[in-house]
Design a protein around this motif. Sequence first.
Motif, PDB file in Angstrom:
ATOM      1  N   ALA B 294       1.536   1.959  -1.501  1.00 39.53           N
ATOM      2  CA  ALA B 294       2.387   1.935  -2.608  1.00 39.53           C
ATOM      3  C   ALA B 294       1.741   2.373  -3.698  1.00 39.53           C
ATOM      4  CB  ALA B 294       2.590   0.623  -2.678  1.00 39.53           C
ATOM      5  N   SER B 323      -2.387  -0.344  -1.402  1.00 35.78           N
ATOM      6  CA  SER B 323      -1.662  -0.070  -2.777  1.00 35.78           C
ATOM      7  C   SER B 323      -2.696  -0.041  -3.999  1.00 35.78           C
ATOM      8  CB  SER B 323      -0.858  -1.555  -3.129  1.00 35.78           C
ATOM      9  OG  SER B 323      -0.326  -1.988  -2.138  1.00 35.78           O
ATOM     10  N   VAL B 325      -2.260  -0.097  -7.903  1.00 33.33           N
ATOM     11  CA  VAL B 325      -1.288  -0.694  -8.890  1.00 33.33           C
ATOM     12  C   VAL B 325      -1.771  -0.429 -10.243  1.00 33.33           C
ATOM     13  CG1 VAL B 325      -0.116  -2.780  -9.508  1.00 33.33           C
ATOM     14  CG2 VAL B 325      -1.159  -2.424  -6.999  1.00 33.33           C
ATOM     15  N   SER B 331       2.063  -5.417  -6.576  1.00 35.76           N
ATOM     16  CA  SER B 331       2.307  -4.835  -5.171  1.00 35.76           C
ATOM     17  C   SER B 331       2.058  -6.338  -4.212  1.00 35.76           C
ATOM     18  CB  SER B 331       1.168  -4.054  -4.821  1.00 35.76           C
ATOM     19  OG  SER B 331       0.659  -4.498  -3.553  1.00 35.76           O
TER      20      SER B 331
END
Lengths: 249, 446
Positions: B294, B323, B325, B331
């Motif tokens: 992500a 992730s 972020v 996340s």
Amino acid sequence: MLEIRDLHVTVDGKEILKGLNLSIPAGEVHAVMGPNGSGKSTLSYTLAGREGYDITSGSILYKGEELAALTPDARAAKGFFLALQYPVEIPGVSTMVFLKTALNAQRRARGEDEVDAVKVLRLVREKAKALNITEDMLRRPLNVGFSGGEKKRLEILQMALFEPSLAVLDETDSGLDIDALRLVAEGVNAMRSPARAMLVITHYQRLLDYIVPTRVHVLRAGQIVTSGGPELAKELEKKGYETITGAAA
Amino acid sequence: MTVEALPRVDPKTALFRKDFAANAADLPGAGLGWLDARRGAALEAFALSGMPTRRIEAWKYTDLAVALENDLEPATPFRAEDAAAIADSAVFAGAMQIVLVNGYLHSIGGAGLTDAIDVVDLAQLSVRTPDWVEKHLGARAAGSDQILGAASLALMRGGIAVRVRAGSVDLPPLQISVVNPARGHGVMSHTRVLLVIEDGASLDLIETHAGEGEAKGLANLGMEIVLGENAVLNHTRLQDEAGGTLHVASIGAFLSRDSRYHVLLGNFGGRLSRVDMNVRLAEIGAEAHIRSIAVLDGERHADVTTVMDHASPHTVSRQLFKSVVGGRSRSVSQGRVTVHKGAVRSDSHQMYKALLLGPRAEADAKPELEIYADDVVCGHGTAIGALDDTALFYLRARGIPMEEARAMLVRAFLEEVIDGFAEGDLRDALWRRIDTALASAQGGAA
């Protein structure tokens, strides 16, 4: 080349360098020796511009220019190099890619043309051979899984590749066996030149048998307390920091 | 069942129930006994828990009920002005492409389909629907363990069932492009995808989700994956919804003997995304690898929650989540691995890592392990933190400027997830998308 005047540096609010003076002309190799906690690493990180090393007063002139205002990358582009005591492992970035990125970032900052991948590879291979750095090491992620000696040799390879005007070697001898030490010293000696200044920071005299300095300075409690020729290092080794500096080390 | 007899419900839950009450008779396949029964059970599963809030353990970090608008209308199929949005959905070189618009099958393009692949339009279910669809549709991603998956079956307007025939290998990749064009107001789509890979068959699947407009809609997808013996599925999922969209995907995978499922979940877009993935390693030797990336800029929320069931001996699962972020994004990574009784010699590992680019970014990671069998190897770990200052200093001390050094370290962080999974065009496309998201996330964090 380097002119440090009355330098005061604090780390986490604690003053570590307390009025340090040091002058290194081009063409000379100086050594700063000192016991643990004397401020050796603080000096090297301050010169490189690491965050958290706050200059509260004094100045660092490099080629007549004040260093304090420059970012670490700007310093590198202007020919300053620090060989770290503990080179950092960076998984996911191959050593070769790192070398190429760094070389070209410096060149770009100086307004020079970038060097293509093939040429960088040729350049790196040529320098790597003398330092006994294998192709395999260059392919691996930066410093990951490298032995202490391999990491230090890679630092010297970078120095050879970037051809700095001022190189600072921070405890480059720590963790090296005698063969690695010799290899590293040869790499450093090969870089000695009238246009270049070097500062070798070390705890032990051993390295200075191989890299013979022009001047030796003793750092204690954030100040240079005494300076002399190469013989000062031998004297320190024999008598200890306590006798030379007149206080407990 | 009668919806009216259930107790008073919140407006978000009522949104789905009203849709069903008003439109049940017109939903595709209505009147087919097998489907009516599965839809009824699914609606009941949904209605019992209601729209997920944080009170439900599996939704502890993601309050869908709060995020959901309560005036959404059912999405409508393709209109002429959607052409531009569809054209934006790039086809991977050589791929067979199936395009869904707002959950309805729109077209089959790209390299066209080979004879090894059958596609059924779920908006056209009838008594002539093939047995394999009837056998599998709604068997997974439709129960109380995947609440929105259940809703996607109950309210299904369309979608596709795809079968790769036994023994088919070396097929071109299949790209399923789900496009959600703007409708000027918030809409909700409930879509189903059924994918059956028969014994010994192998497929590379690229699933993309893209949208346009800033309306706060819901794209709700239920996906069922059935792998036959020795089947192989390499599945790349790129969620790149428009900024207002809530993207919810419930994926249920069933793995037969010695089958292998490799999936990479990429979450980049949307206001909120939730990927709810249940994998059942049903038979001996089955193996599943879940990778998740992500990269979140602005103010997004991306939740990937997995349930991995080791139900047979000698099953293997690997999960690696990373992730990055930025901004005010968050996340969430949750994973429960259960090694069931008798699933000896199961081998499982979960690793969740997150890199926070700024002080307002947030990440939660929650691995769980339940073991009811002997002689298993299970491990898990989490690491959440900022970029390593020491590494950053090292790169800068070598002349690499701040932004470039940061980007290098973030890419290095993600490299492990992509390495060994994607190659060629797909790898390039992934990195392009990651770099775009990073540029935005880094900028927002500075």
